[in-house]
Design a protein around this motif. Structure first.
Motif, PDB file in Angstrom:
ATOM      1  N   GLN A1093       1.855 -13.142   7.079  1.00  0.00           N
ATOM      2  CA  GLN A1093       0.692 -12.307   7.385  1.00  0.00           C
ATOM      3  C   GLN A1093       1.128 -10.974   7.971  1.00  0.00           C
ATOM      4  N   LEU A1094       2.126 -11.028   8.846  1.00  0.00           N
ATOM      5  CA  LEU A1094       2.633  -9.790   9.440  1.00  0.00           C
ATOM      6  C   LEU A1094       3.270  -8.891   8.371  1.00  0.00           C
ATOM      7  N   ALA A1095       3.902  -9.497   7.395  1.00  0.00           N
ATOM      8  CA  ALA A1095       4.537  -8.704   6.332  1.00  0.00           C
ATOM      9  C   ALA A1095       3.497  -8.096   5.404  1.00  0.00           C
ATOM     10  N   LEU A1096       2.348  -8.762   5.255  1.00  0.00           N
ATOM     11  CA  LEU A1096       1.352  -8.287   4.304  1.00  0.00           C
ATOM     12  C   LEU A1096       0.472  -7.180   4.874  1.00  0.00           C
ATOM     13  N   GLN A1097       0.264  -7.192   6.174  1.00  0.00           N
ATOM     14  CA  GLN A1097      -0.682  -6.217   6.767  1.00  0.00           C
ATOM     15  C   GLN A1097      -0.313  -4.780   6.452  1.00  0.00           C
ATOM     16  N   PRO A1098       0.927  -4.352   6.667  1.00  0.00           N
ATOM     17  CA  PRO A1098       1.232  -2.946   6.333  1.00  0.00           C
ATOM     18  C   PRO A1098       1.128  -2.661   4.839  1.00  0.00           C
ATOM     19  N   MET A1099       1.333  -3.686   4.013  1.00  0.00           N
ATOM     20  CA  MET A1099       1.252  -3.482   2.562  1.00  0.00           C
ATOM     21  C   MET A1099      -0.192  -3.258   2.131  1.00  0.00           C
ATOM     22  N   ILE A1100      -1.147  -3.742   2.974  1.00  0.00           N
ATOM     23  CA  ILE A1100      -2.568  -3.512   2.665  1.00  0.00           C
ATOM     24  C   ILE A1100      -3.024  -2.177   3.213  1.00  0.00           C
ATOM     25  N   ILE A1101      -2.663  -1.924   4.446  1.00  0.00           N
ATOM     26  CA  ILE A1101      -3.143  -0.695   5.098  1.00  0.00           C
ATOM     27  C   ILE A1101      -2.529   0.539   4.449  1.00  0.00           C
ATOM     28  N   LYS A1102      -1.231   0.441   4.151  1.00  0.00           N
ATOM     29  CA  LYS A1102      -0.558   1.567   3.504  1.00  0.00           C
ATOM     30  C   LYS A1102       0.087   1.070   2.212  1.00  0.00           C
ATOM     31  N   PRO A1103      -0.704   0.870   1.181  1.00  0.00           N
ATOM     32  CA  PRO A1103      -0.147   0.320  -0.081  1.00  0.00           C
ATOM     33  C   PRO A1103       0.833   1.294  -0.719  1.00  0.00           C
ATOM     34  N   SER A1104       1.809   0.699  -1.389  1.00  0.00           N
ATOM     35  CA  SER A1104       2.836   1.495  -2.053  1.00  0.00           C
ATOM     36  C   SER A1104       2.256   2.171  -3.284  1.00  0.00           C
ATOM     37  N   THR A1105       2.691   3.397  -3.488  1.00  0.00           N
ATOM     38  CA  THR A1105       2.257   4.119  -4.687  1.00  0.00           C
ATOM     39  C   THR A1105       2.784   3.441  -5.940  1.00  0.00           C
ATOM     40  N   ALA A1106       4.010   2.910  -5.811  1.00  0.00           N
ATOM     41  CA  ALA A1106       4.615   2.255  -6.965  1.00  0.00           C
ATOM     42  C   ALA A1106       3.875   0.975  -7.331  1.00  0.00           C
ATOM     43  N   ALA A1107       3.294   0.337  -6.330  1.00  0.00           N
ATOM     44  CA  ALA A1107       2.624  -0.940  -6.587  1.00  0.00           C
ATOM     45  C   ALA A1107       1.341  -0.742  -7.367  1.00  0.00           C
ATOM     46  N   GLY A1108       0.581   0.314  -7.041  1.00  0.00           N
ATOM     47  CA  GLY A1108      -0.663   0.562  -7.745  1.00  0.00           C
ATOM     48  C   GLY A1108      -1.734  -0.452  -7.401  1.00  0.00           C
ATOM     49  N   VAL A1109      -2.753  -0.483  -8.256  1.00  0.00           N
ATOM     50  CA  VAL A1109      -3.886  -1.369  -8.013  1.00  0.00           C
ATOM     51  C   VAL A1109      -3.476  -2.832  -8.132  1.00  0.00           C
ATOM     52  N   LEU A1110      -2.599  -3.126  -9.113  1.00  0.00           N
ATOM     53  CA  LEU A1110      -2.179  -4.516  -9.309  1.00  0.00           C
ATOM     54  C   LEU A1110      -1.468  -5.058  -8.082  1.00  0.00           C
ATOM     55  N   GLY A1111      -0.619  -4.232  -7.480  1.00  0.00           N
ATOM     56  CA  GLY A1111       0.077  -4.668  -6.270  1.00  0.00           C
ATOM     57  C   GLY A1111      -0.893  -4.930  -5.138  1.00  0.00           C
ATOM     58  N   LEU A1112      -1.875  -4.032  -5.003  1.00  0.00           N
ATOM     59  CA  LEU A1112      -2.863  -4.211  -3.937  1.00  0.00           C
ATOM     60  C   LEU A1112      -3.702  -5.464  -4.191  1.00  0.00           C
ATOM     61  N   GLN A1113      -4.010  -5.738  -5.436  1.00  0.00           N
ATOM     62  CA  GLN A1113      -4.768  -6.952  -5.759  1.00  0.00           C
ATOM     63  C   GLN A1113      -4.014  -8.202  -5.293  1.00  0.00           C
ATOM     64  N   GLU A1114      -2.750  -8.271  -5.641  1.00  0.00           N
ATOM     65  CA  GLU A1114      -1.967  -9.455  -5.279  1.00  0.00           C
ATOM     66  C   GLU A1114      -1.789  -9.542  -3.764  1.00  0.00           C
ATOM     67  N   THR A1115      -1.626  -8.393  -3.129  1.00  0.00           N
ATOM     68  CA  THR A1115      -1.401  -8.412  -1.678  1.00  0.00           C
ATOM     69  C   THR A1115      -2.629  -8.941  -0.949  1.00  0.00           C
ATOM     70  N   VAL A1116      -3.803  -8.426  -1.298  1.00  0.00           N
ATOM     71  CA  VAL A1116      -5.034  -8.875  -0.628  1.00  0.00           C
ATOM     72  C   VAL A1116      -5.283 -10.356  -0.932  1.00  0.00           C
ATOM     73  N   ALA A1117      -5.056 -10.757  -2.178  1.00  0.00           N
ATOM     74  CA  ALA A1117      -5.263 -12.165  -2.546  1.00  0.00           C
ATOM     75  C   ALA A1117      -4.334 -13.067  -1.762  1.00  0.00           C
TER      76      ALA A1117
END
Length: 1651
Positions: A1093-1117
């Motif tokens: 959970q701690l690793a995922l929080q920054p990935m949600i708040i500041k999503p990577s440009t390289a990840a795009g929408v698909l990365g954000l989808q998987e992160t939130v899920a």
């Protein structure tokens, strides 16, 4: 053992009445007639040629006349009782003849038949002036003749003739030839009376039943002389067989309502059998007398000999054969009297004994006939030979009872004639026919034809009578053995001529010795040598001619077409097949050398039949080609296997070499070995010939074959040794060696017939000797001429691979496969490789399948060749043929096991995994099963077991090898959804119980190995972090519980906010791994959950440009799954939602006039994604209801449903902003909400937005919306699938009822109908998108269409035209997918689709117009013309009904109405359809004829109307012209008379003429299509007109074979490819149309295929 004579009481009834009390001297013994003469006569009859004395009482009339006759006769030879008779046999014979003549001379002129002395004359006499001899007298006479006969050249018959035991008789001093000719002539005339009496007897009435299978006359011959003579003997033959119905009718007519036999019938039978017996005995005596010595020619009366043979033939065919076959009369068609005799109750009857006597007499006479024909006394006439031939071949066509279960008591034949009676008769007959065949070369042809013609019935019988047992226990057909013997006997002439030549040489040598000629001055080859060479060079001509007669006869009668109409034709094919199989059984056996010769001839004829593979117009040629391909592969394989058996031994000094190689190498040592081998074989055959005459003929043919080789070699040596100048002599040859070789060859040639020294103690028949000779014979056979047949067979089989008919190509591949089985190295030849590789791409699935099967047979056993074919074989795994795909999967599996190449194994597994995308479920199942067997079979070892296992290192190596292969395969599938994931899931989902547990352990073991490799930086081939994590993801997706908490913690450090593509891919896979496995982790994994959970929080708040929408989808899920299952920190999710919602509301409240910076816009988009994804993956409404503390916080966001609140917010933003990019992102967010709550998708606001997007011209928006629809449908399907699985697991055997559904909870029902509603609402835009030229949009639309059809969400008729259009796509993958969908619809809704055929064809045409810039063609060159609609046709043509419906429906596109205005688009469409119909791959001629019939109907209506409008005068001229008369082209003439109101007088404006001229183009195209199809498939107009639509016929069932591979040509119709524009164009088209119309019927008709 003597055979008891039998005289029936009936035949002596009168004598018994007259002299009941006056029988003479010893009636109890029955040995005499009352005087010393009688006793002496019977004491002399200890050996009566197989027949003993009469044991019944013989009554004698002691009247005055009889007493006087007896007294006068007995005076010449009366001796005292007990005196020894020391007279020579010839004296006994002479005295006996004198007694007979004296008895006849003493008969008074008016003697009555009843008064004839029974001592000499038979009571069966009819003509009193010409009395018949008593059977006892005939027996005694035969015995005397036998004892005095000159020893026959055929000594093997001496024991049968009764000559043993009397060798001390001074025969050389007294012979039959010394007896007075008049006496011999008179006794022959007396005997001829008895012979003639039995010529036409028929004791059983009508016996022309199933037994009469030998024809009456020999087959017709080209030589009219022999043919007419054979025909003249028709009365001696047996009649043709009748069918059971005809036989029954004949029996019914001859025996109307006859229930039982009367005493008179039985008495008549007794008398008739007595006459028949006496006639055979008389014939036996006549023939024995004529064959006993060199008698004067006047005694050899052709009439007498013919009468004897006719009698023998009659008793065989009308008595013995009917009796033998009556025991197997299952139809009950034998005459009543014959059925009476064969009944078990008649076992001991007098009639059975009479039959036994007749059979014994016949058994004795056949060897005498043989001796008579073999004797050199005089040449027998052709008529006699023909008679003897029929006698000889008769026994081979008699079918004995095959009921071996019955004992001897119940078998009439066995207990009457003896156990081996028919076998002995056949052996004697074989000896006779072999003798005739050897000595009468001019008769050989028709003898063979007669045998083969008579073989029809025997081939249909499944009786053991037709089998000839070989010495190894196997059997061949008796007639095959007979034919082989006859061919071997054909070499007899050479033996005779060679002996003559040998004597002449001996005389010449003696003369040279007397003249003291210097041998050194003699040439290497003298005159006698040259004569000997000529003899042996042509030595095999006779045998070859006989073999050719057999092969030609059978091949010409083995069927005139592929499916023979005549039963005889089919049976001759069976006979030929049986003959070939029998020849292969005895090939290279020492006693059957004719097998090689016959097979060699058969191969030549079969190879010739395949020479012209392109000519398939003659159906009988096709039948011959079929037969050839069926056999040539088997023959070549058998030959090759024998050759290879000894090929490996060529380096062995003891191995034999061919004679031609020996000459080239001048290897005298090798020649000596070869000569020794032949000498050993000849010695063996000579020894065995004393036991079996068959070995004698084998020795003759073997010697002649060897002689021909030696003669060829000797001639070659002579030519090389001729001193014709040093320039011509090869300096490399050693002249002395060549001379030595030549002399040895000459010596061997002269000694071919030298008999080996006999050793009475050396039988040469031990098992070791026989095995050695068999091996030697086979080795010799492999170096003789038959070996030269292999290469021609291989070449012609390769040539047949290019034949137009599919069945020929398939059979050729199977034949090649049989050859390859015997020698895999054949496939390494370049010409073979090219041939097979080309047929891996054959147009026929059956041929491709056969090619794959062929290569597969040897790739496993010969890995060194596998690399040559692997790539092409592997490509066939995507073949359009179902059977081909399955076979390739099985083959690749076998290759995988056999090789160690890592890259090759990865490629194999990748190709098999890709079959998960196959349209056929059986292929998918096979792929799953195959991968499971390759990767997961074998024992599973747990960690505790591994400690105790000694070979853990080996197991570890195997595991790592499999893991590296799995990583290699997974690297080929980089899409989010991999077929490998589906495959792994299906493997584990099909297991339960112990199997499932074992597989779970195997999955866990593999994942552990992968994680260990990740930590240890493994050096496995192809190892990368991405590949490793991707492979772990596949296993966790298939079995989420495979990942433990500790292993998950090991993977966690690799999860980071990505900055590169590789890191992004790794993080994406890790997020999916964690998301899938977290629900299955135990509560003890809470610590891991917190870290995650701690690793995922920054990935949600500041999503990577390289990840795009698909990365954000998987992160939130993943975040939501972690909170829900591990940490339960829902407050953090609520806080995140509340924060994001506040900012979202600010954006909504922001004035429209206020501009938004790009950074703000990006932040807003991220905000929208986070909110929407939180709503998709976390049910806040349920959370508010279950947790009051959190409920308060959620209520601060909205009092209503959270997801509805977010939905409204998104709608407000969508309405507020016109920015296309932002609207696109809002649309994506709506898609997330739709997946969470499907009902929102059917809301009015959602529908308005989607309608507007589909109505807009923006393709990007269309694609985005289609993607949302696809994701929604896939999500719904996944939910449904998961629910079904849960229900299936939760159900017990009692099938629990879902109470929620019963009480009315319809939420599930509401959601389940959304997919269908959405699809039906937007089906038209989806279908239009499926035909889009934009590849991305089309791919998404096709995915949706696939889902729709498989789920049944819309009516099939709506999507069917689009599927047909997609099948014509040049993109193979797209057309294959469309074809798979078409297959589904065809299977489920075939009857519905018929109504959309024409519409579907038009849709495909419209689609092609989109794709093609120029003119649309209805075919593609691949490399030959292939119809664009061929996939459609291939689907419906498998069954006759479906293909006929298809053709009848689709051909209606050619319906043209004169009243309708034809557009240019109509012309182009008709051209498109014409080209399709012209290039369809028709299966049968019925399909072609169906199309032609309809085209003719269109031309006879619309075509005639059109001609009448364009040129009435032309039509009138055509109607009044002669049937075959030419009608000149008549272009439209504006000055034509106005008598025809329909003919235009002045040119019309172009706009008015164009529709009519376009119609003329359409009609002209139809005419050209008709002409093209007729020429392409060889169909004449007459054949087309006679054929009836819908009626099954032989013509329609014939396969449709193209004569060429050219598409239809439009050279005669230029406006088929160009539009009409000007008035001049219309004039040109009118002229062209009338020309084409006039030429119809005048062009040369194609030649009809001969039916």
């Amino acid at each position: 053992m003597r055979t008891k004579g039998y005289v029936t009481p009936t035949s002596h009834r009168r004598e018994r009445e007259r002299a009941e009390a006056r029988y003479v001297n010893g009636n109890a013994n029955g040995n005499g007639n009352g005087n010393g003469k009688g006793h002496d006569a019977m004491s002399e009859d200890e050996d009566l040629g197989g027949f003993g004395p009469i044991r019944d009482r013989v009554y004698v009339d002691l009247s005055q006349t009889s007493s006087r006759i007896s007294a006068s006769v007995h005076s010449s030879s009366r001796r005292a009782t007990g005196d020894r008779d020391d007279r020579a046999p010839v004296e006994k014979l002479t005295a006996f003849l004198e007694d007979i003549f004296e008895a006849e001379d003493n008969l008074p002129p008016d003697v009555e038949v009843d008064d004839l002395p029974l001592e000499f004359f038979s009571p069966l006499t009819v003509d009193r002036s010409h009395p018949l001899l008593h059977p006892t007298v005939i027996r005694k006479l035969t015995s005397y003749v036998t004892k005095v006969a000159r020893p026959s050249k055929r000594q093997r018959y001496s024991s049968r003739d009764g000559t043993t035991g009397v060798t001390a008789t001074p025969r050389s001093k007294a012979r039959v030839s010394q007896i007075d000719v008049n006496m011999l002539s008179r006794i022959l005339r007396i005997l001829a009376r008895s012979v003639s009496a039995g010529e036409d007897v028929e004791p059983f009435g009508c016996t022309q039943s199933r037994t009469d299978n030998v024809p009456m006359t020999p087959s017709k011959s080209k030589k009219s002389g022999r043919s007419s003579k054979a025909a003249s003997h028709a009365e001696v033959g047996r009649s043709k067989s009748k069918s059971p119905d005809e036989n029954q009718l004949a029996n019914n007519q001859e025996q109307p309502m006859q229930e039982d036999l009367s005493d008179s019938d039985l008495e008549t039978l007794t008398r008739t059998l007595d006459i028949a017996r006496d006639s055979v005995m008389a014939a036996d005596c006549c023939i024995a007398l004529l064959a006993s010595d060199r008698l004067t020619k006047q005694l050899y009366s052709e009439e007498l000999i013919t009468s004897c043979l006719r009698t023998v033939k009659n008793q065989l065919s009308r008595i013995v054969y009917p009796f033998v076959e009556a025991s197997s009369d299952i139809y009950g068609q034998a005459p009543l009297i014959l059925r009476h005799i064969t009944q078990p109750s008649s076992r001991d009857s007098s009639h059975r004994r009479q039959l036994a006597e007749i059979f014994q007499a016949l058994s004795a006479v056949i060897p005498r006939i043989n001796d008579l024909i073999y004797a050199e006394t005089m040449a027998m006439s052709e008529g006699i030979i023909i008679q003897a031939v029929y006698i000889a071949i008769g026994p081979f066509f008699v079918v004995e009872s095959g009921d071996e279960g019955k004992g001897k008591r119940e078998n009439a034949v066995l207990n009457t004639l003896g156990n081996s009676a028919m076998r002995g008769l056949r052996l004697d007959a074989l000896s006779l026919i072999r003798n005739i065949f050897a000595r009468h070369e001019d008769q050989r042809g028709w003898i063979i034809e007669e045998i083969l013609s008579s073989l029809i019935k025997l081939s249909d019988s499944k009786q053991n009578a037709g089998l000839f047992r070989l010495r190894d226990g196997r059997s061949i057909r008796t007639v095959s053995a007979l034919l082989l013997q006859l061919v071997q006997t054909s070499a007899h002439d050479v033996r005779i001529e060679a002996k003559i030549l040998y004597k002449a040489r001996q005389q010449l040598l003696a003369m040279r010795r007397q003249d003291s000629t210097d041998p050194r001055n003699e040439p290497f080859l003298d005159e006698k040598d040259m004569e000997e060479i000529r003899l042996y060079m042509s030595g095999l001509d006779s045998a070859t001619k006989a073999a050719k007669t057999i092969i030609i006869f059978l091949t010409q009668r083995s069927g005139k077409s592929k499916t023979t109409k005549n039963t005889n034709e089919a049976e001759y094919r069976v006979i030929f097949d049986n003959l070939i199989s029998d020849l292969l059984v005895v090939l290279f056996w020492p006693e059957w050398p004719a097998a090689s010769l016959l097979l060699s001839i058969a191969c030549k004829f079969m190879v010739q039949s395949l020479d012209d593979i392109k000519n398939t117009s003659q159906s009988d040629n096709n039948a011959a080609k079929t037969m050839a391909l069926d056999h040539l592969g088997v023959i070549a394989a058998r030959l090759r296997s024998s050759m290879l058996k000894y090929k490996d031994e060529n380096d062995n000094p003891s191995s034999l070499r061919p004679l031609d190689e020996i000459v080239l190498a001048t290897d005298t040592k090798a020649l000596n070995k070869l000569m020794t081998a032949h000498q050993a074989l000849s010695t063996h055959l000579c020894r065995r010939s004393s036991e079996d005459q068959a070995f004698d003929s084998a020795r003759e043919l073997t010697a002649v074959s060897w002689g021909q080789e030696l003669a060829t070699t000797l001639q070659q040596c002579g030519n090389m040794l001729v001193d014709s100048g040093e320039d011509e002599f090869d300096p490399k040859l050693d002249r002395s060696k060549l001379m030595s070789l030549g002399l040895k060859t000459k010596e061997a040639l002269r000694d071919i017939w030298v008999e080996p020294a006999s050793d009475v103690f050396d039988t040469g028949s031990s098992q070791e000797d026989i095995a050695r000779i068999d091996r030697l014979s086979e080795e010799i056979g492999t170096i003789q001429s038959f070996k030269n047949s292999f290469n021609p067979i291989l070449n012609i089989v390769l040539q047949a691979l290019d034949a137009p008919p599919v069945f020929m190509r398939t059979k050729a591949l199977k034949a090649l496969g049989q050859i390859v089985t015997s020698d895999p190295s054949v496939l390494s030849a370049p010409n073979v490789r090219r041939a097979i590789e080309s047929h891996l791409l054959d147009s026929s699935p059956a041929v491709r399948d056969a090619a794959v099967e062929l290569i597969g047979k040897y790739m496993i056993d010969s890995p060194k060749f596998a690399a040559d074919y692997y790539a092409r074989i592997a490509d066939r795994i995507a073949d359009t043929g179902l059977g081909v795909r399955k076979r390739v999967i099985k083959l690749l599996k076998s290759i995988y096991v056999a090789i160690e190449d890592h890259a090759r194994r990865v490629d194999i597994c990748t190709r098999i995994v890709l079959r998960m995308l196959d349209e056929d479920d059986t292929v998918k199942d096979l792929a799953v099963k195959t991968v499971e067997e390759l990767w997961f079979q074998g024992g599973i070892t747990t960690s505790s077991q591994r400690v105790k296992t000694a070979d853990t290192s080996h197991e570890k190596t195997q595991l790592l090898s499999k893991v590296s292969i799995m990583m290699g395969v997974s690297s080929h599938f980089r899409d989010r959804h991999s077929p490998l994931e589906d495959l792994l899931h299906q493997i584990i989902s099909d297991k339960d119980g112990a199997e499932a547990a074992a597989l779970h352990s195997r999955y866990a073991e593999i994942c552990e190995a992968l994680i260990d490799g990740l930590v240890d930086a493994s050096d496995l081939p192809g190892f990368t972090v991405v590949n490793c994590v991707r492979t772990i993801h596949l296993f966790t997706s298939a079995y989420p519980a495979v990942l433990s908490g500790s292993n998950a913690a090991t993977l966690l450090p690799y999860l980071k906010n990505a900055t590169s593509t590789e890191e992004q891919a790794t993080s994406d896979y890790l997020l999916r791994i964690f998301r899938a496995s977290i629900p299955h982790m135990p509560k003890t994994a809470a610590k891991f959950g917190q870290e995650l959970q701690l690793a995922l929080q920054p990935m949600i708040i500041k999503p990577s440009t390289a990840a795009g929408v698909l990365g954000l989808q998987e992160t939130v899920a993943c975040m939501c799954a972690t909170v829900h299952h591990l940490t339960h920190d829902f407050g953090r999710l609520v806080a995140l939602l509340r924060s994001c919602n506040a900012r979202l509301q600010q954006a909504i409240a922001k004035p429209v006039t206020q501009t938004t910076a790009p950074a703000e816009q990006r932040a807003l988009a991220i905000l929208l994604f986070i909110v929407s994804l939180l709503c998709e993956h976390c049910d806040f409404d349920t959370l508010r209801a279950t947790d009051p503390a959190l409920g308060a916080d959620i209520s601060t966001i909205t009092k209503d449903s959270v997801i509805v609140h977010v939905y409204r917010s998104l709608l407000q933003l969508h309405a507020k902003y016109d920015d296309v990019g932002l609207r696109g992102r809002i649309l994506q967010c709506l898609g997330f909400l739709f997946r969470a709550q499907p009902a929102l998708m059917t809301a009015e606001h959602s529908a308005n937005i989607m309608d507007a997007i589909f109505a807009s011209p923006e393709e990007e928006a269309h694609g985005r919306l289609l993607k949302i629809l696809q994701d929604f449908l896939v999500s719904e399907a996944a939910k449904h699938s998961a629910k079904e699985k849960a229900n299936a697991k939760g159900k017990t055997a009692a099938e629990k009822v879902n109470m929620e559904e019963l009480v009315g909870n319809t939420d599930g029902f509401a959601d389940s109908g959304v997919s269908s509603a959405v699809v039906q609402r937007y089906l038209n835009p989806i279908l239009q998108a499926a035909l889009s030229s934009n590849g991305q949009i089309q791919a998404i639309a096709v995915d949706i269409l696939t889902f729709t059809i498989k789920q049944g969400l819309a009516h099939p008729l709506q999507s069917f035209p689009i599927i047909i259009a997609l099948e014509t796509s040049p993109v193979v993958s797209l057309s294959s997918r469309a074809n798979a969908l078409h297959s589904i619809l065809h299977t489920k809704h075939a009857s519905l689709l018929n109504t959309r055929y024409v519409i579907s064809a038009r849709t495909s045409f419209d689609y092609q117009k989109k794709l093609v810039s120029g003119a649309v063609l209805g075919y593609r060159m691949l490399p030959g013309p292939t119809a664009l609609l061929q996939r459609w046709y291939s689907l419906v043509r498998e069954k006759r009904a479906s293909r006929q419906d298809f053709l009848k429906a689709l051909v209606k596109v050619f319906d043209v109405e004169m009243g309708s205005a034809s557009s240019q688009d109509d012309v182009d469409f008709i051209k498109y359809m014409v080209e399709n119909f012209a290039t369809f791959d028709y299966k049968t001629q019925e399909e072609v004829l169906t199309v032609l019939k309809y085209l003719t109907a269109v031309l006879s209506t619309t075509g005639m109307q059109l001609v009448e409008v364009l040129s009435p005068s032309h039509l009138l001229a055509q109607l009044h012209a002669p049937a075959n008369g030419a009608v000149p082209p008549h272009p439209e003439n504006p000055e034509a008379p106005s008598s025809s109101p329909l003919q235009p007088l002045t040119p019309s404006p172009p706009e008015h003429r164009l529709p009519l001229m376009r119609t003329s183009i359409i009609v002209a195209m139809i005419m050209l299509l008709k002409a093209h199809l007729k020429a392409l498939y060889g169909l004449s107009e007459d054949k087309c007109s006679k054929w009836v639509v819908g009626k099954k016929s032989a013509l329609g069932d014939k396969p449709a074979t193209r004569r060429h591979e050219r598409p239809i040509s439009w050279e005669r119709l230029p406006f088929a490819n160009a539009p009409l524009i000007t008035n001049q164009d219309c004039d040109v088209q009118c002229t062209r149309f009338l020309e084409i119309w006039s030429e119809d019927g005048l062009i040369a008709e194609p030649e009809d295929d001969v039916a």
